[in-house]
Design a protein around this motif. Structure first.
Motif, PDB file in Angstrom:
ATOM      1  N   SER A  18      44.682 -65.073  59.723  1.00  0.00           N
ATOM      2  CA  SER A  18      45.462 -64.840  58.502  1.00  0.00           C
ATOM      3  C   SER A  18      44.978 -65.682  57.329  1.00  0.00           C
ATOM      4  O   SER A  18      45.548 -65.606  56.240  1.00  0.00           O
ATOM      5  N   ALA A  19      43.954 -66.475  57.555  1.00  0.00           N
ATOM      6  CA  ALA A  19      43.486 -67.406  56.515  1.00  0.00           C
ATOM      7  C   ALA A  19      42.941 -66.658  55.301  1.00  0.00           C
ATOM      8  O   ALA A  19      42.276 -65.633  55.428  1.00  0.00           O
ATOM      9  N   THR A  20      43.255 -67.187  54.140  1.00  0.00           N
ATOM     10  CA  THR A  20      42.700 -66.692  52.875  1.00  0.00           C
ATOM     11  C   THR A  20      42.245 -67.899  52.077  1.00  0.00           C
ATOM     12  O   THR A  20      42.594 -69.032  52.396  1.00  0.00           O
ATOM     13  N   GLY A  21      41.491 -67.656  51.040  1.00  0.00           N
ATOM     14  CA  GLY A  21      41.036 -68.779  50.237  1.00  0.00           C
ATOM     15  C   GLY A  21      40.349 -68.332  48.971  1.00  0.00           C
ATOM     16  O   GLY A  21      40.204 -67.140  48.706  1.00  0.00           O
ATOM     17  N   VAL A  22      39.964 -69.303  48.199  1.00  0.00           N
ATOM     18  CA  VAL A  22      39.183 -69.077  46.983  1.00  0.00           C
ATOM     19  C   VAL A  22      37.968 -69.992  47.044  1.00  0.00           C
ATOM     20  O   VAL A  22      38.001 -71.035  47.687  1.00  0.00           O
ATOM     21  N   ARG A  23      36.909 -69.588  46.382  1.00  0.00           N
ATOM     22  CA  ARG A  23      35.688 -70.396  46.369  1.00  0.00           C
ATOM     23  C   ARG A  23      35.811 -71.571  45.415  1.00  0.00           C
ATOM     24  O   ARG A  23      36.413 -71.467  44.353  1.00  0.00           O
ATOM     25  N   PHE A  24      35.202 -72.651  45.790  1.00  0.00           N
ATOM     26  CA  PHE A  24      35.231 -73.882  44.989  1.00  0.00           C
ATOM     27  C   PHE A  24      34.596 -73.696  43.613  1.00  0.00           C
ATOM     28  O   PHE A  24      34.913 -74.413  42.682  1.00  0.00           O
ATOM     29  N   ASP A  25      33.709 -72.702  43.493  1.00  0.00           N
ATOM     30  CA  ASP A  25      32.993 -72.485  42.230  1.00  0.00           C
ATOM     31  C   ASP A  25      33.379 -71.175  41.545  1.00  0.00           C
ATOM     32  O   ASP A  25      32.656 -70.687  40.684  1.00  0.00           O
ATOM     33  N   ASP A  26      34.530 -70.624  41.873  1.00  0.00           N
ATOM     34  CA  ASP A  26      34.974 -69.362  41.273  1.00  0.00           C
ATOM     35  C   ASP A  26      35.202 -69.568  39.777  1.00  0.00           C
ATOM     36  O   ASP A  26      35.968 -70.443  39.366  1.00  0.00           O
ATOM     37  N   SER A  27      34.567 -68.743  38.969  1.00  0.00           N
ATOM     38  CA  SER A  27      34.662 -68.891  37.511  1.00  0.00           C
ATOM     39  C   SER A  27      36.058 -68.571  36.975  1.00  0.00           C
ATOM     40  O   SER A  27      36.388 -68.939  35.844  1.00  0.00           O
ATOM     41  N   THR A  28      36.895 -67.920  37.761  1.00  0.00           N
ATOM     42  CA  THR A  28      38.277 -67.665  37.342  1.00  0.00           C
ATOM     43  C   THR A  28      39.006 -68.970  37.072  1.00  0.00           C
ATOM     44  O   THR A  28      39.828 -69.065  36.168  1.00  0.00           O
ATOM     45  N   PHE A  29      38.685 -69.991  37.858  1.00  0.00           N
ATOM     46  CA  PHE A  29      39.409 -71.266  37.768  1.00  0.00           C
ATOM     47  C   PHE A  29      38.629 -72.344  37.027  1.00  0.00           C
ATOM     48  O   PHE A  29      39.219 -73.233  36.447  1.00  0.00           O
TER      49      PHE A  29
END
Length: 110
Positions: free
Chosen positions: A70-81
């Protein structure tokens, strides 16, 4: 809740709650045992950290038992953030590198 027990770490949370006024905003703080700070990560927020010294230990508690499927995540270098990490990230797991762009992942859930 996250706390650094040994060494030092830069701890980041990202608000992923769509109805929150701080949606997509991030907050980062350096944690050390000497400072004694802890970071509360509300449910619906992403959490990650970068160790800043060798032999760093970070302790964190979750509200649910970890379920890898069930794990989800975001990348450490995502330009959204556009997270401003205090130094380059040299070691990261393949799983954490493989998260899709946040914008792309949101298209699939709509």
């Amino acid at each position: 809740m996250a706390r650094c027990l040994r060494g030092s770490a830069y701890d980041v949370l990202i608000d992923l709650r769509p109805t929150s006024p701080t949606f997509r905003k991030w907050f980062g703080i350096a944690l050390t045992p000497e400072a004694g700070d802890m970071l509360y990560v509300p449910e619906g927020c992403a959490h990650g950290y970068l160790t800043l010294s060798d032999n760093t230990e970070v302790l964190y508690f979750t509200s649910h038992i970890f379920a890898p499927k069930s794990a989800t995540g975001v990348r450490f270098d995502d330009s959204t953030f556009n997270i401003q990490w205090p130094r380059s990230i040299d070691v990261i797991s393949q799983a954490d590198r493989a998260w899709p762009d946040f914008e792309h992942s949101q298209e699939k859930t709509v």
